[in-house]
Write a protein that holds these residues in place. Structure first.
Motif, PDB file in Angstrom:
ATOM      1  N   UNK A  95      60.531  32.472  46.131  1.00  0.00           N
ATOM      2  CA  UNK A  95      59.656  31.799  47.093  1.00  0.00           C
ATOM      3  C   UNK A  95      60.058  32.075  48.540  1.00  0.00           C
ATOM      4  N   UNK A 265      38.043  38.314  29.845  1.00  0.00           N
ATOM      5  CA  UNK A 265      38.401  38.094  31.252  1.00  0.00           C
ATOM      6  C   UNK A 265      39.661  37.236  31.304  1.00  0.00           C
ATOM      7  N   UNK A 267      42.792  35.782  34.115  1.00  0.00           N
ATOM      8  CA  UNK A 267      43.222  35.671  35.514  1.00  0.00           C
ATOM      9  C   UNK A 267      44.726  35.901  35.619  1.00  0.00           C
ATOM     10  N   UNK A 270      47.842  34.266  40.424  1.00  0.00           N
ATOM     11  CA  UNK A 270      47.220  33.682  41.610  1.00  0.00           C
ATOM     12  C   UNK A 270      45.775  33.276  41.380  1.00  0.00           C
ATOM     13  N   UNK A 271      45.308  33.441  40.144  1.00  0.00           N
ATOM     14  CA  UNK A 271      43.955  33.017  39.843  1.00  0.00           C
ATOM     15  C   UNK A 271      42.918  34.114  40.045  1.00  0.00           C
ATOM     16  N   UNK A 272      43.378  35.314  40.412  1.00  0.00           N
ATOM     17  CA  UNK A 272      42.434  36.419  40.586  1.00  0.00           C
ATOM     18  C   UNK A 272      42.250  37.127  39.247  1.00  0.00           C
ATOM     19  N   UNK A 273      41.078  37.718  39.054  1.00  0.00           N
ATOM     20  CA  UNK A 273      40.841  38.353  37.757  1.00  0.00           C
ATOM     21  C   UNK A 273      41.680  39.610  37.601  1.00  0.00           C
ATOM     22  N   UNK A 276      39.133  42.464  33.420  1.00  0.00           N
ATOM     23  CA  UNK A 276      37.751  42.251  33.827  1.00  0.00           C
ATOM     24  C   UNK A 276      36.786  42.770  32.782  1.00  0.00           C
ATOM     25  N   UNK A 310      45.882  31.841  29.317  1.00  0.00           N
ATOM     26  CA  UNK A 310      44.589  31.397  28.811  1.00  0.00           C
ATOM     27  C   UNK A 310      43.500  32.421  29.113  1.00  0.00           C
ATOM     28  N   UNK A 312      39.827  33.320  30.186  1.00  0.00           N
ATOM     29  CA  UNK A 312      38.793  32.691  31.008  1.00  0.00           C
ATOM     30  C   UNK A 312      37.423  32.837  30.345  1.00  0.00           C
ATOM     31  N   UNK A 480      39.923  47.323  34.220  1.00  0.00           N
ATOM     32  CA  UNK A 480      38.826  47.887  33.433  1.00  0.00           C
ATOM     33  C   UNK A 480      39.277  49.208  32.823  1.00  0.00           C
TER      34      UNK A 480
ATOM     35  N   UNK B 183      66.679  27.412  43.962  1.00  0.00           N
ATOM     36  CA  UNK B 183      65.730  28.215  43.204  1.00  0.00           C
ATOM     37  C   UNK B 183      66.429  29.277  42.350  1.00  0.00           C
ATOM     38  N   UNK B 301      43.648  27.597  40.555  1.00  0.00           N
ATOM     39  CA  UNK B 301      43.399  28.910  39.980  1.00  0.00           C
ATOM     40  C   UNK B 301      42.102  28.937  39.183  1.00  0.00           C
ATOM     41  N   UNK B 304      38.883  29.019  41.554  1.00  0.00           N
ATOM     42  CA  UNK B 304      38.575  30.299  42.192  1.00  0.00           C
ATOM     43  C   UNK B 304      37.691  31.179  41.315  1.00  0.00           C
ATOM     44  N   UNK B 308      35.094  35.115  41.402  1.00  0.00           N
ATOM     45  CA  UNK B 308      36.221  36.027  41.424  1.00  0.00           C
ATOM     46  C   UNK B 308      35.880  37.504  41.441  1.00  0.00           C
TER      47      UNK B 308
END
Ligand code: ATP
Ligand code: MG
Lengths: 516, 314
Positions: A95, A265, A267, A270-273, A276, A310, A312, A480, B183, B301, B304, B308
């Motif tokens: 971090x 799909x 993620x 960071x939650x971005x795909x 795809x 998980x 999506x 892809x 950490x 997450x 979003x 996406x």
């Protein structure tokens, strides 16, 4: 050979319990050269370097640095002498920013507070001098492995390292990243630094080093000049017998579909795909290779299939039964085995014993447990058998897994997963950090599993591994598929074009080819 | 409407702030231990020692400044004990913390009985409390006056400390080392930072803050010492730290939420609601808020995802 010697190790001895990791090792490294150190898993390379860096104390022997006899009792002392080390497993705080990680422990100060400007400048200075471009303000957790390694190198250089030890620096790199690293290493040597380079990849060793020392079972078995040796000789010295450097396998006989993936799909952290809309079918009796530069969705794909991440959207079916939303344990029970890419994060529990790690996941049922009570005798017998079969070098099965050398830890995971009654194998970087003798063994086992009717999904950053093992190759780029290729008719160059996204097949049009 | 405004008014907010302060003070110190990866359940005992020392020195010397100094000093002393067992000699940290808490309860009780020959509590006109501050000008503004003015000096100190702690944690080399050790201790060790020393320092900081928090209870809120007067606030402070993820601002928010909940519970009791249930409010709120926060942490997450396709192409 006018170069003077910088380091001389004499008669180094080190034992861990009954394991003799180093036996009267002598090693001489000359100033301004790249000195390679090679040897099988557990040969004692890392241990020797930890002794030089002050992380371990030798039982006997002496160390000379720049002509003087020295006692190195701590990393601080090693750093003060000018010795730096980039560890096999990185030592960075996720971090914190790059600059913060670099200055940690010797922070520049301005009055009371941390002089961030100075920290940034320090990073940038070293970065430009050796071609190690990296953003000083980026958080380490957002960096790719290749960049993390740069930060480690900058860290060592910022502490005035003249001699830099790199423990398997290329094991985690893509071919492109390796090339860049070599450019950096060459520029460091040109500016007078000295490097010790550990690797299992003989081609790399031959390409970059000036001299090579080979270790086996704790002893030095050869000192060679790189210009005067070749791959076959090195392999023979390391293993003690001739090694097959190619995979032998017959044609695949693909059978029934085992795993059906439709419009998947997934993620990333960071939650971005990251994955795809992938669709493919994995059949029994085939090895399906996934080629691609790391970070293009491989991790997420395999983690989603194994239940660690998980899904999506989309569907995953094994033999017609949906695996979506099932727990990791349930997916394993359904007959899916998984060799994860990161053995210490996902594959093993470091504090638990080798025995506990070997039966993990199977510990709750027959044959290791009866009515909820673990049968330790049975478990121990099982573990001993596998340790022998996979030639894992250990002291005792009751040692913690963290005491294993990098390659032996990998073998432990491979042994556990291969021994399960699973007919779908998800295999990520199976031979990362593994010596050539063991690579041969793992490759043979994979082909044997295939011939016995298992469906194998192979993800590897090592193009040659993908090419020589797979029966069919899918190229992954930005989540892809950009191509489906036949390993018999394609080449590394062609795969490379699809891997970089420079070329792309229209797979949707021939979706039938992939998903039917 | 009239009934509701009887409950939810400015007085409630002011009461909430006052209740929040000891939690905030202890939390601001305790967050250093969280950042350094130490489970610090000893704050309860450190606070109790601070509360005792404050009253004792105030009674003996008549100087509230000496009393506050003593509270901080005794908090530090308690932290040294906790640190020696929990960090230096690596005893089980829970046992070390519980031991300190039990010791504090018994020892202050013993002192109360042997020095003052009394049980239960000690109140005496000789105990000088912490002065309150009336802010000029602001004091006269209708709504802001009662909200901002007329609090104990320590209330203002606590709010200033939020900024000081933030600066220390994120802008100084020591703060950096604390975060690094918590950490990834191995990484810190590999560059010559001794994790045990850094962790000990974090415990000491926590002790000083807890001592001050204890003094707030005995010299600002009450002006007396009562046996076991901390009654769980050390643990609530720990919850507040976790809620705030170890950040000073997060801990402030958590302390305020808890303070308001407790003020509400007291108000409802005086209005005749059954006290058994009303007493539960602060704890129920704490649990509920912790659940919400941990859910929120997981949600972004997912939120979003709908858009996406565009994002990753950028
Ligand atoms: N802390 C330890 N406790 C017990 N045994 C250890 C410890 N460290 C290393 N060993 C053992 O010493 C031997 C040498 O290990 P080392 O890590 O030096 O091997 P290596 O040559 O670096 O192998 P690899 O290529 O797999 O990384 C191994 O058998 C290992 O299990
Ligand atoms: Mg090693």
């Amino acid at each position: 050979m006018a170069q003077e010697e910088l380091v001389r190790l004499e008669g180094i001895e080190k034992s861990f319990g009954s394991v003799r990791a180093n036996r009267s090792v002598n090693l001489t490294v000359r100033r301004g050269t790249i000195h390679a150190l090679i040897g099988e898993n557990g040969a004692g390379k890392t241990t020797l370097m930890k002794i030089l860096f002050g992380l371990e104390r030798p039982d006997a022997g002496s160390i000379y640095y720049a002509g003087r006899k020295v006692e190195i009792t701590s990393p601080q002392q090693a750093m003060a002498l000018g010795i730096g080390m980039v560890h096999q497993h990185f030592m960075l705080v996720p971090s914190l920013t790059v600059a913060e990680n670099v200055v940690l422990g010797h922070e520049p100060q301005q009055g009371l507070h941390l002089d961030r400007q100075a920290a940034r400048r320090l990073v940038q200075e070293i970065a430009t001098r050796y071609g190690l471009a990296v953003d000083p303000d980026a958080r380490v957790r957002d960096l790719s492995v290749g960049l993390e390694q740069r930060v480690e190198i900058i860290k060592a250089l910022s502490r005035g390292a003249e001699l830099l030890i790199l423990d398997e620096p290329t094991a985690v790199l893509t071919p492109q990243e390796t090339e860049e690293l070599f450019r950096v290493l060459k520029s460091m040597v040109a500016q007078g630094k000295t490097l010790i380079f550990i690797s299992h990849k003989l081609k790399e060793v031959l390409a970059i080093s000036d001299a090579i020392t080979v270790m086996r079972a704790g002893e030095v078995v050869g000192n060679l000049k790189t210009a005067e040796t070749n791959e076959a000789e090195l392999a023979r010295l390391m293993v003690g017998r001739p090694v097959l450097l190619r995979v032998e396998k017959g044609d695949a006989r693909p059978g029934q579909p085992a795993l059906e993936v439709r419009d998947l799909w997934v993620a990333d952290r960071r939650g971005l795909p990251a994955v795809r809309g992938l669709s493919f079918t994995l059949r029994r009796g085939e090895i399906l290779g996934i080629a691609g530069v790391e970070g293009n969705g491989q991790t997420e794909l395999v983690e989603a299939l194994s239940g660690l991440r998980s899904i999506e959207r989309g569907e995953v079916e094994k033999d017609g039964r949906s695996l979506k939303g099932l727990s990791v344990a349930a997916i394993r029970r359904a007959g899916v085995a998984h060799i994860p890419e990161d053995r210490f994060r996902r594959g093993l529990c470091g504090q638990a014993t080798i025995l506990e790690n070997m039966i993990a996941g199977e510990h709750y049922g027959m044959p290791f447990a009866r009515r909820g009570i673990i049968d330790w005798k049975e478990a121990a017998a099982f573990t001993e058998t596998l340790v022998k079969e996979y030639r894992i070098k250990i002291g005792s099965i009751y040692d913690p897994a963290s005491s294993l050398s990098g390659g032996n830890a990998q073998k432990l995971v491979v042994a556990r997963e291969f021994s399960r009654a699973a007919d779908v194998l998800l295999v990520s970087q199976p031979t990362r950090g593994v010596d050539i003798g063991a690579i041969e063994f793992i490759h043979r086992s994979l082909v044997a599993k295939r011939d016995a009717g298992a469906a194998i999904l192979l993800v590897s950053a090592d193009l040659q591994e993908v090419l020589s093992l797979s029966d069919r190759i899918l190229v992954l780029y930005e989540g892809e598929f950009t191509a489906e290729l036949d390993p018999k008719t394609t080449s590394e160059e062609e795969i490379g074009l699809y891997m970089s996204g420079a070329r792309r097949m229209d797979l949707r049009a021939k979706a039938g080819g992939i998903s039917a | 409407m009239g009934f509701l405004s009887n409950i939810l008014n400015l007085g409630l907010v002011v009461a909430g702030i006052r209740i929040a302060i000891p939690i905030l003070l202890a939390g601001l110190g305790g967050l250093f231990t969280l950042q350094a990866n130490i489970l610090n359940i000893g704050m309860e005992g450190m606070m109790l020692f601070g509360a005792w020392a404050g009253v004792f020195v105030s009674y003996m010397t008549g100087s509230v400044w000496l009393a506050l100094l003593a509270a901080v000093g005794v908090g530090l002393l308690a932290a040294v004990i906790f640190g020696l067992f929990g960090v230096r000699y690596r005893c089980n940290i829970i046992v070390a913390g519980m031991g300190l808490n039990l010791f504090a309860g018994a020892f202050t009780m013993y002192l109360l009985r042997s020095i003052f020959r009394t049980r239960g509590s000690l109140s005496d006109p000789r105990i000088v409390g912490v002065p309150t501050l009336t802010l000029p000008v602001i004091d006269k503004i209708p709504f802001l006056g009662p909200l901002l003015s007329g609090h104990s000096l320590l209330v203002y100190v606590a709010f200033v400390l939020v900024a000081v702690v933030h600066y220390f944690l994120y802008r100084t080399p020591t703060g950096l080392r604390i975060r690094a050790v918590g950490e990834h201790a191995e990484a810190a060790r590999s560059v010559g930072v001794d994790p045990a020393r850094v962790q000990f320092l974090a415990v000491l900081i926590s002790g000083a803050f807890s001592g001050l928090a204890g003094a707030y209870l005995s010299l600002a809120q009450l002006r007396m010492f009562v046996e076991n007067m901390v009654s769980g606030r050390g643990f609530i402070a720990l919850a507040a730290i976790y809620f705030g993820r170890g950040t000073p601002v997060g801990t402030l928010v958590a302390a305020l939420i808890f303070g308001l909940a407790e003020a509400l519970s007291m108000r409802l009791q005086t209005l005749g609601f059954p006290s058994q249930f009303m007493l539960m409010i602060p704890y129920v709120v704490t649990v509920a808020v912790l659940i919400v926060v941990s859910r929120l942490a997981a949600v972004p997450r997912r939120l979003k995802l709908p858009s996406f396709t565009e994002e990753a192409r950028e």
